[in-house]
Design a protein around this motif. Structure first.
Motif, PDB file in Angstrom:
ATOM      1  N   GLN A 118       0.850  -1.100   0.100  1.00  0.00           N
ATOM      2  CA  GLN A 118      -0.060   0.064  -0.222  1.00  0.00           C
ATOM      3  C   GLN A 118       0.830   1.114   0.033  1.00  0.00           C
ATOM      4  OE1 GLN A 118      -3.179   0.017  -0.241  1.00  0.00           O
ATOM      5  NE2 GLN A 118      -3.564  -2.191  -0.243  1.00  0.00           N
ATOM      6  N   SER A 153       1.661   3.635  -3.038  1.00  0.00           N
ATOM      7  CA  SER A 153       0.742   3.492  -4.021  1.00  0.00           C
ATOM      8  C   SER A 153      -0.006   5.204  -4.155  1.00  0.00           C
ATOM      9  CB  SER A 153      -0.389   2.689  -4.027  1.00  0.00           C
ATOM     10  OG  SER A 153      -1.013   2.985  -2.523  1.00  0.00           O
ATOM     11  N   ALA A 197      -5.329  10.296   3.327  1.00  0.00           N
ATOM     12  CA  ALA A 197      -4.700   9.090   2.433  1.00  0.00           C
ATOM     13  C   ALA A 197      -3.627   8.404   3.117  1.00  0.00           C
ATOM     14  CB  ALA A 197      -4.403   9.712   1.206  1.00  0.00           C
ATOM     15  N   SER A 198      -2.658   9.023   3.595  1.00  0.00           N
ATOM     16  CA  SER A 198      -1.188   8.617   4.114  1.00  0.00           C
ATOM     17  C   SER A 198      -1.804   7.883   5.354  1.00  0.00           C
ATOM     18  CB  SER A 198      -0.390   9.848   4.658  1.00  0.00           C
ATOM     19  OG  SER A 198      -0.236  10.589   3.359  1.00  0.00           O
ATOM     20  N   ALA A 204      -4.599   6.229   5.940  1.00  0.00           N
ATOM     21  CA  ALA A 204      -5.069   5.072   5.577  1.00  0.00           C
ATOM     22  C   ALA A 204      -4.191   3.962   4.891  1.00  0.00           C
ATOM     23  CB  ALA A 204      -6.187   5.332   4.511  1.00  0.00           C
ATOM     24  N   LEU A 205      -3.510   4.632   4.075  1.00  0.00           N
ATOM     25  CA  LEU A 205      -2.372   3.558   3.562  1.00  0.00           C
ATOM     26  C   LEU A 205      -1.337   2.969   4.502  1.00  0.00           C
ATOM     27  CD1 LEU A 205      -1.302   5.883   0.538  1.00  0.00           C
ATOM     28  CD2 LEU A 205      -2.307   3.891   0.274  1.00  0.00           C
ATOM     29  N   ALA A 238      -3.555   0.292   6.263  1.00  0.00           N
ATOM     30  CA  ALA A 238      -3.742  -0.746   5.451  1.00  0.00           C
ATOM     31  C   ALA A 238      -2.641  -1.517   5.167  1.00  0.00           C
ATOM     32  CB  ALA A 238      -4.179  -0.239   4.006  1.00  0.00           C
ATOM     33  N   GLU A 239      -1.257  -0.954   5.342  1.00  0.00           N
ATOM     34  CA  GLU A 239      -0.077  -1.696   4.969  1.00  0.00           C
ATOM     35  C   GLU A 239       0.181  -2.496   6.345  1.00  0.00           C
ATOM     36  OE1 GLU A 239       1.969  -1.140   2.173  1.00  0.00           O
ATOM     37  OE2 GLU A 239       2.745  -3.041   2.951  1.00  0.00           O
ATOM     38  N   TYR A 281      -6.572  -0.457   0.861  1.00  0.00           N
ATOM     39  CA  TYR A 281      -6.990   0.890   1.244  1.00  0.00           C
ATOM     40  C   TYR A 281      -8.171   1.334   0.944  1.00  0.00           C
ATOM     41  CZ  TYR A 281      -6.892   6.278   0.016  1.00  0.00           C
ATOM     42  OH  TYR A 281      -7.131   7.293   0.094  1.00  0.00           O
ATOM     43  N   GLU A 282      -9.018   0.643   0.492  1.00  0.00           N
ATOM     44  CA  GLU A 282     -10.420   1.415   0.256  1.00  0.00           C
ATOM     45  C   GLU A 282     -11.230   0.861   1.745  1.00  0.00           C
ATOM     46  OE1 GLU A 282      -9.025  -0.797  -1.616  1.00  0.00           O
ATOM     47  OE2 GLU A 282     -10.161  -2.751  -1.158  1.00  0.00           O
ATOM     48  N   HIS A 330       2.423   8.471   0.168  1.00  0.00           N
ATOM     49  CA  HIS A 330       1.359   8.656  -1.217  1.00  0.00           C
ATOM     50  C   HIS A 330       2.513   9.517  -2.234  1.00  0.00           C
ATOM     51  CE1 HIS A 330      -1.708   9.625  -3.658  1.00  0.00           C
ATOM     52  NE2 HIS A 330      -2.462   9.059  -3.005  1.00  0.00           N
TER      53      HIS A 330
END
Lengths: 83, 755
Positions: free
Chosen positions: B15, B18, B488-489, B491-492, B495-496, B502-503, B640
């Motif tokens: 993630q 990306s 976004a960062s 969440a990434l 998720a990682e 990510y979604e 990101h």
């Protein structure tokens, strides 16, 4: 008890008889400030006010209880603001 | 283009690195996102602020009698409605902040708040504010450091004694503070030089130029507690600062963050918030205050205007031997310019054996300066990077080569004290040197400039809470306003850590009562520090999930591992348990799954950038056109990359504006002459080329993913990069910003006259 090398900024050297480098024993930052104040009266207050500390290159705010590794290089720096 | 050194931890990210669409993107592009001025509450009143029309005066009297009788008026506040923090032993910074929020006995700049009104409509509030009668007794003003430091200058603060001078001066002055950094033997350093150059540089105050003006809505309850909605870079700090001005405990205030339409450092402090709370408290209704652009320019923080003198020496081998630097920074009406940071950054990119850096924090009759991306560093870099360019020319050495010879590396004793850890300055220089732009040919009246810059980046306090929802998706609560794509960062990174898409992560910027304390979104600290809190909370959840899987399978926990978002039995006898399955069964394994992490991040990694600019100068008009711009910056690890590139490009664009167009222009009477975007010219898209980015990735060894802050470093070099390019194009050295057409044309004409 660790022995650390403290680099003193020009702004505080009026309290250190011009000394810019000091080797001193302390376990943590709080102890270091106390020890410095004992050696150079008044320095502790200056170092406690609005300063960050760098221990072996890592700059930290609110680091009063941070432990000091033996041989560490310590710098007191102004607290920085960012944008 | 990305130059990547292998990360120190966890190679092979799925993630991180990306470029998914930001979680808040749809709401923002469809107009649904709620910014500071978008909140409406039942019974809400509207406020208007009465500001000083003069730059410096004693307030003789304020008469609100007529205003209070006007239609719709529900409340009026003046300085008398706020506690006197000086009398109650407040810290100097608290006292100055309070006096900046609303004047007491003196106004110190045009736009200084004198009173505020709440009424049924904006029109009624404005009419009542205009009806307040204020009698002023004029005092001479000072607008520049030269005026303020002159003998006999009128004083802004009667008892202000310069700090940092030994022995302390006996007489007060407008100089609030002096800073010094020194090393080695300056005389020896200059004696060792083959070339010594001495120059004096100036920059003008510039505004952060955020598109969204300040706005605040306050609603004080009968029990004395209050809610505040505002656009800021840190709602926890807004709570702390507002409470301090009001003399309240911070916990009486709940602050809900609005979306923020730009801040760049300028929204790390308060302006309207205490006024809105005080008006609401008096009126018994919610009160909304919104600035117009005129107020933003006149009353919120610009960056300092500066005067910087630099003397530097270099030998014929390209080694810098000495630097002697004097700086004076405008603080505005209250102490606190970023001259301290300027002194720490000004020669930090270089290993110079002998130097003396002295700086002065000087109060003037202008609005109190506020942070602006890498506060203090861009002006400082403008001076020294211009000087380095000139020294390279003087010894006929490539400017990148000279910088490489002197560049700070891991273990270099930084000019401000400690040794650098692993840093990527050299890599940014090499990225620029190796870029095809570097060899591109230039045409007539065109020039190329190179400059570098440094910023510390910060860590500081952050908290995060992560909830696993019943469907196995995550809600990530943070208290850091998202000003550059941090949702976004976050969440990434979540998720990682948990090995999910990510979604499946929903990052929320929560209010002051829904998540733990977070320091401001400033100092380029959020991806580092708040990210570390998110990572830590997710690691705790992962450990919990492993225990729950072990319980489900009735196997020892050391036989369970987390792979690709599910628990696996290392001996392979059990069917893997996904996060969704574990969440669906949480009632059997211990209840809902969530974790909180709170930390004071120690792991900030220093940032460096090197930039290259091509310009063309019209010799008939002096107009400068930026033809091409390439920026290389060490991001550590780009979580990101699109938002890293956005930060890099944004910093460059603001730096170009600072270099070419932007400046506060004052009339002789101390009033601001260009308080609108028509007269204060920020660069727009049609003024600019594509800003090419090279993300250099030298991971920060102190962060789990190698992150370095990226929000500020990018604005440090462009002032000098553009100036060096204009100097190359015109054949005359430009020492003063902005390089507006008339200034450039004058320099060209002088050059032509000299032949």
């Amino acid at each position: 008890m660790a022995t650390v090398k403290v680099q003193l900024a020009a702004a505080v050297r009026s309290l250190t008889n011009g000394e810019s480098k000091v080797e001193i024993e302390a376990e943590n930052v709080q102890g270091l400030i106390k020890a410095l104040d004992e050696r150079f009266p008044g320095l502790g207050e200056m170092l406690s006010e609005g300063t960050s500390i760098a221990i072996n290159g890592t700059i930290m705010a609110d680091a009063i209880y941070e432990s000091l590794p033996d041989g560490a290089e310590v710098h007191f720096l102004p607290t920085l603001a960012g944008g | 283009m990305t130059v990547t050194e292998e990360p120190t931890l966890q190679p092979g990210y799925k993630q991180v690195g990306s470029r998914p669409i930001r979680p808040d993107g749809v709401e923002k592009v469809t107009g649904k996102a709620r910014f500071g001025a978008d909140l409406y509450l039942p019974g809400m009143l509207y406020g208007s602020v009465l500001r000083s029309p003069v730059a410096h005066a004693k307030i003789v009297s304020i008469d609100t009698t007529a205003a209070a009788q006007m239609p719709g008026v529900k409340a009026i506040v003046t300085g008398d409605d706020f506690p006197d923090l000086a009398a109650s032993g407040g810290r100097p910074d608290q006292v100055f902040l309070s006096q900046n929020i609303i004047a007491r006995d003196k106004v110190l700049y045009e736009g200084h708040v004198v009173a505020a009104v709440a009424a049924g409509s904006v029109k009624q509030a404005k009419a009542a504010a205009d009806a307040i009668v204020v009698e002023y007794e004029a005092i001479d003003h000072v607008l520049t450091v030269d005026e303020a430091m002159a003998d006999g200058a009128p004083l802004l603060h009667a008892g202000m004694i310069t700090r940092g001078v030994d022995p302390a001066p006996e007489e007060p002055s407008n100089v609030a503070n002096r800073i010094v950094h020194e090393r080695g033997d300056l005389d020896k350093g200059f004696a060792d030089a083959d070339v010594v150059i001495e120059r004096e540089y100036t920059t003008k105050p510039v505004h952060q130029g955020y598109i969204e003006p300040h706005a605040a809505v306050a609603d004080v309850n009968l029990d004395g507690r209050a809610s505040l909605w505002c656009s800021s870079q840190g709602h926890f700090s807004m709570r702390t600062l507002t409470a301090s001005v009001l003399g309240w405990d911070a916990s009486r205030l709940k602050v809900t963050p609005a979306e923020i339409g730009g801040g760049f450092g300028g929204k790390t402090t308060i302006y309207l918030e205490p006024l809105a709370v005080a008006l609401s408290s008096k009126a018994g209704h919610p009160v909304k205050l919104v600035m117009n652009r005129d107020e933003v320019f006149k009353a919120t923080g610009p960056a300092s205007g500066t005067r910087i003198k630099v003397k530097m020496g270099v030998n014929n081998d390209g080694m810098l031997t000495a630097a002697d630097i004097w700086m004076a920074f405008e603080a505005g009406a209250f102490p606190g310019s970023p001259v301290g940071a300027a002194g720490m950054t000004i020669i930090a990119p270089y290993d110079i054996p002998n130097f003396f850096v002295e700086g002065f924090d000087v109060v003037v009759n202008k609005p109190k300066v506020a942070a602006y991306r890498a506060p203090g560093a861009p002006m400082a870099a403008f001076a020294v990077e211009s000087m380095v360019d000139e020294l390279a020319l003087a010894i006929d050495m490539d400017p990148v080569e000279l910088r490489l010879k002197n560049a700070a590396i891991e273990g270099t004793q930084a000019s401000y004290g400690p040794k650098f850890a692993r840093i990527g300055f050299v890599e940014t220089l090499e990225a620029i040197r190796d870029h095809d732009h570097y060899q591109a040919e230039l045409g007539p009246n065109q020039g190329r400039g190179i400059a570098s810059g440094f910023w510390f980046n910060a860590g500081m306090n952050s908290s995060a809470t992560v909830h696993v929802n019943e469907d196995g998706n995550l809600t990530v609560l943070v208290g850091s306003p998202d000003i550059g794509g941090s949702r976004a960062s976050m969440a990434l990174m979540a998720a990682e850590v948990l090995g999910i898409g990510y979604e499946r992560v929903n990052p929320i910027v929560a209010d002051t009562e829904a998540v733990g304390f977070n320091d401001v979104t400033g100092g380029s600290r959020v991806t580092t520090a708040t990210g570390a809190a998110v990572i830590q909370a997710c690691e705790t959840i992962k450990t919990d999930l492993l225990a729950r899987a072990a319980k489900t399978w009735d196997v020892p926990i050391d036989e369970v591992e987390w792979v690709d978002g599910q628990a696996q039995h290392t001996k392979g006898s059990e069917t893997p348990l996904s996060l969704a399955k574990l969440a669906a069964a949480w009632g059997r394994t211990g209840g809902p799954i969530s974790a909180t992490a709170a930390l004071n991040s120690r792991g900030a990694g220093a940032g460096f950038s090197t930039q290259m600019c091509d310009v063309e100068v019209d010799p008939e008009t002096g107009v400068v056109t930026v033809l091409r711009f390439t920026t290389a910056q060490d991001a550590g690890t780009a979580i990101h990359p699109s938002y890293v590139e956005g930060q890099m490009q944004g910093g460059v664009v603001q730096g170009i504006g600072w270099a070419l167009n932007e400046e506060y222009v004052h009339n002789d009477d101390g009033t601001l002459a260009n308080a609108s975007f028509l007269d204060y010219r920020i660069p727009v898209a049609s003024d600019l080329p594509m800003i090419d980015t090279v993300i250099v990735e030298v991971p920060n060894p102190a962060h789990p993913f190698g992150v370095r802050g990226v929000g500020e470093t990018g604005i440090v070099p462009p002032l000098a990069a553009v100036a060096n390019a204009v100097s190359a194009a015109t054949g005359c050295r430009h020492l003063n910003l902005p390089m507006s057409p008339i200034v450039v044309l004058e320099a060209i004409n002088q050059r032509n006259e000299k032949g």
